[in-house]
Design a protein around this motif. Structure first.
Motif, PDB file in Angstrom:
ATOM      1  N   GLU A 175       0.882  -1.153  -0.266  1.00  0.00           N
ATOM      2  CA  GLU A 175       0.172   0.140  -0.074  1.00  0.00           C
ATOM      3  C   GLU A 175       0.891   1.307  -0.174  1.00  0.00           C
ATOM      4  O   GLU A 175       0.499   2.419  -0.919  1.00  0.00           O
ATOM      5  N   ARG A 176       1.990   1.029   0.923  1.00  0.00           N
ATOM      6  CA  ARG A 176       2.659   2.298   0.891  1.00  0.00           C
ATOM      7  C   ARG A 176       3.361   2.628  -0.404  1.00  0.00           C
ATOM      8  O   ARG A 176       3.589   3.786  -1.022  1.00  0.00           O
ATOM      9  N   ALA A 177       3.952   1.677  -1.371  1.00  0.00           N
ATOM     10  CA  ALA A 177       4.594   1.722  -2.539  1.00  0.00           C
ATOM     11  C   ALA A 177       3.621   2.457  -3.491  1.00  0.00           C
ATOM     12  O   ALA A 177       4.091   3.030  -4.384  1.00  0.00           O
ATOM     13  N   LYS A 178       2.404   1.993  -3.374  1.00  0.00           N
ATOM     14  CA  LYS A 178       1.588   2.735  -4.419  1.00  0.00           C
ATOM     15  C   LYS A 178       0.772   3.838  -4.079  1.00  0.00           C
ATOM     16  O   LYS A 178       0.196   4.516  -4.913  1.00  0.00           O
ATOM     17  N   ALA A 179       1.104   4.537  -3.044  1.00  0.00           N
ATOM     18  CA  ALA A 179       0.624   5.608  -2.505  1.00  0.00           C
ATOM     19  C   ALA A 179       1.287   7.005  -3.081  1.00  0.00           C
ATOM     20  O   ALA A 179       2.372   6.629  -3.444  1.00  0.00           O
ATOM     21  N   THR A 180       0.704   8.018  -2.872  1.00  0.00           N
ATOM     22  CA  THR A 180       1.356   9.413  -3.493  1.00  0.00           C
ATOM     23  C   THR A 180       1.366  10.156  -2.307  1.00  0.00           C
ATOM     24  O   THR A 180       0.386  10.517  -1.495  1.00  0.00           O
ATOM     25  N   VAL A 181       2.374  10.707  -2.103  1.00  0.00           N
ATOM     26  CA  VAL A 181       2.679  12.107  -1.032  1.00  0.00           C
ATOM     27  C   VAL A 181       2.761  13.119  -1.883  1.00  0.00           C
ATOM     28  O   VAL A 181       3.505  13.474  -2.892  1.00  0.00           O
ATOM     29  N   TYR A 182       1.809  14.194  -1.690  1.00  0.00           N
ATOM     30  CA  TYR A 182       1.656  15.489  -2.136  1.00  0.00           C
ATOM     31  C   TYR A 182       2.375  16.368  -1.150  1.00  0.00           C
ATOM     32  O   TYR A 182       1.858  16.426   0.239  1.00  0.00           O
ATOM     33  N   THR A 183       2.895  17.663  -1.415  1.00  0.00           N
ATOM     34  CA  THR A 183       3.521  18.600  -0.622  1.00  0.00           C
ATOM     35  C   THR A 183       3.659  19.779  -1.030  1.00  0.00           C
ATOM     36  O   THR A 183       3.868  19.977  -2.346  1.00  0.00           O
ATOM     37  N   SER A 184       3.673  20.814  -0.263  1.00  0.00           N
ATOM     38  CA  SER A 184       3.736  22.110  -0.795  1.00  0.00           C
ATOM     39  C   SER A 184       5.067  22.551  -1.113  1.00  0.00           C
ATOM     40  O   SER A 184       5.611  23.437  -1.940  1.00  0.00           O
ATOM     41  N   CYS A 203      13.153  14.201   5.482  1.00  0.00           N
ATOM     42  CA  CYS A 203      11.979  13.704   5.259  1.00  0.00           C
ATOM     43  C   CYS A 203      11.919  12.960   4.116  1.00  0.00           C
ATOM     44  O   CYS A 203      11.269  11.746   4.071  1.00  0.00           O
ATOM     45  N   ALA A 204      13.032  13.201   3.090  1.00  0.00           N
ATOM     46  CA  ALA A 204      13.096  12.207   2.092  1.00  0.00           C
ATOM     47  C   ALA A 204      13.598  10.992   2.639  1.00  0.00           C
ATOM     48  O   ALA A 204      13.239   9.889   2.001  1.00  0.00           O
ATOM     49  N   ALA A 205      14.617  10.940   3.490  1.00  0.00           N
ATOM     50  CA  ALA A 205      14.917   9.697   3.874  1.00  0.00           C
ATOM     51  C   ALA A 205      13.980   8.780   4.700  1.00  0.00           C
ATOM     52  O   ALA A 205      14.007   7.552   4.272  1.00  0.00           O
ATOM     53  N   ALA A 206      13.180   9.685   5.457  1.00  0.00           N
ATOM     54  CA  ALA A 206      12.081   8.880   6.400  1.00  0.00           C
ATOM     55  C   ALA A 206      11.076   8.199   4.965  1.00  0.00           C
ATOM     56  O   ALA A 206      10.750   7.025   5.230  1.00  0.00           O
ATOM     57  N   HIS A 207      10.891   8.902   4.074  1.00  0.00           N
ATOM     58  CA  HIS A 207      10.023   8.397   2.997  1.00  0.00           C
ATOM     59  C   HIS A 207      10.672   7.336   2.246  1.00  0.00           C
ATOM     60  O   HIS A 207      10.032   6.056   1.950  1.00  0.00           O
ATOM     61  N   GLY A 208      11.984   7.357   1.832  1.00  0.00           N
ATOM     62  CA  GLY A 208      12.643   6.126   1.452  1.00  0.00           C
ATOM     63  C   GLY A 208      12.613   5.032   2.134  1.00  0.00           C
ATOM     64  O   GLY A 208      12.282   3.919   1.848  1.00  0.00           O
ATOM     65  N   TRP A 209      12.877   4.864   3.473  1.00  0.00           N
ATOM     66  CA  TRP A 209      12.867   3.973   4.472  1.00  0.00           C
ATOM     67  C   TRP A 209      11.828   3.293   4.686  1.00  0.00           C
ATOM     68  O   TRP A 209      11.693   2.102   4.747  1.00  0.00           O
ATOM     69  N   VAL A 210      10.590   4.083   4.583  1.00  0.00           N
ATOM     70  CA  VAL A 210       9.131   3.419   4.753  1.00  0.00           C
ATOM     71  C   VAL A 210       8.838   2.915   3.486  1.00  0.00           C
ATOM     72  O   VAL A 210       7.651   2.122   3.472  1.00  0.00           O
ATOM     73  N   GLY A 211       9.245   3.255   2.414  1.00  0.00           N
ATOM     74  CA  GLY A 211       8.847   2.587   1.046  1.00  0.00           C
ATOM     75  C   GLY A 211       7.748   3.281   0.456  1.00  0.00           C
ATOM     76  O   GLY A 211       7.012   2.659  -0.212  1.00  0.00           O
ATOM     77  N   LEU A 212       7.262   4.758   0.794  1.00  0.00           N
ATOM     78  CA  LEU A 212       6.407   5.200   0.035  1.00  0.00           C
ATOM     79  C   LEU A 212       6.580   5.385  -1.406  1.00  0.00           C
ATOM     80  O   LEU A 212       7.798   5.682  -1.901  1.00  0.00           O
ATOM     81  N   GLY A 213       5.570   5.740  -2.165  1.00  0.00           N
ATOM     82  CA  GLY A 213       5.955   5.847  -3.575  1.00  0.00           C
ATOM     83  C   GLY A 213       5.987   7.375  -3.906  1.00  0.00           C
ATOM     84  O   GLY A 213       6.789   8.011  -3.476  1.00  0.00           O
ATOM     85  N   ARG A 214       5.109   7.707  -5.080  1.00  0.00           N
ATOM     86  CA  ARG A 214       5.390   8.951  -6.026  1.00  0.00           C
ATOM     87  C   ARG A 214       5.520  10.017  -5.032  1.00  0.00           C
ATOM     88  O   ARG A 214       4.492  10.105  -3.897  1.00  0.00           O
ATOM     89  N   ILE A 215       6.209  10.928  -5.212  1.00  0.00           N
ATOM     90  CA  ILE A 215       6.157  12.376  -4.413  1.00  0.00           C
ATOM     91  C   ILE A 215       5.814  13.508  -5.307  1.00  0.00           C
ATOM     92  O   ILE A 215       6.588  13.804  -6.444  1.00  0.00           O
TER      93      ILE A 215
END
Length: 158
Positions: free
Chosen positions: A72-81, A88-100
């Motif tokens: 689910e994390r790999a398929k999710a998208t994080v949107y940010t201002s 934060c990029a490292a945290a994103h990478g470590w938990v395996g989140l998808g597109r930014i």
């Protein structure tokens, strides 16, 4: 390619950044969206109390690690201002989140702060791709540049 849905979520990020500013905090906001388009988590900066790790992107990574499967994390998208900082990029990478998808870049922010006479950040303004291997990113998105820039000017001048 930025879709209408992407623009809607980015606008929510900018609105969250404005909420942060109204509360006396740095203007950053982020939204986590599932592969199905459901908003799962949203937050804004909370660093005004002195803990400069209280970024919304970091909160998203923690929430995702506790509440979503790896798939689910790999398929999710994080949107940010604003483009993720290296923490934060490292945290994103470590938990395996998808597109930014980000409205404004770290380079833009650095330029804006310099123009305002602000001292440089104690952390280097690295791009997400310099922190995460094989990161899928889109940004900055030109349509949001002026809104985000205005929020940073207001934060630094009021």
């Amino acid at each position: 390619m930025i879709s209408n849905a992407d623009q809607k979520y980015l606008q929510r990020c900018v609105d969250l950044a404005a909420e942060a500013l109204a509360k006396g905090d740095e203007p950053f906001g982020s939204v986590l969206v599932s592969a199905e388009g459901e908003v799962l988590f949203e937050d804004h900066n909370r660093v005004s109390g002195g803990d400069h790790t209280q970024h919304p992107e970091f909160a998203i990574a923690r929430w995702a690690a506790q509440n979503m499967s790896a798939s689910e994390r790999a398929k999710a998208t994080v949107y940010t201002s604003g483009e993720h900082c290296p923490m934060c990029a490292a945290a994103h990478g470590w938990v395996g989140l998808g597109r930014i998808v980000y409205a404004s870049s770290s380079k833009q922010l650095s330029k804006w702060l310099s123009e305002l006479g602000m001292p440089p950040s104690p952390v280097r303004a690295l791009s997400i791709g310099e922190v995460i291997n094989d990161a899928v990113t889109e940004g900055p998105v030109e349509e949001f540049k002026d809104q985000v820039h205005r929020l940073h000017i207001l934060y630094r001048t009021t």
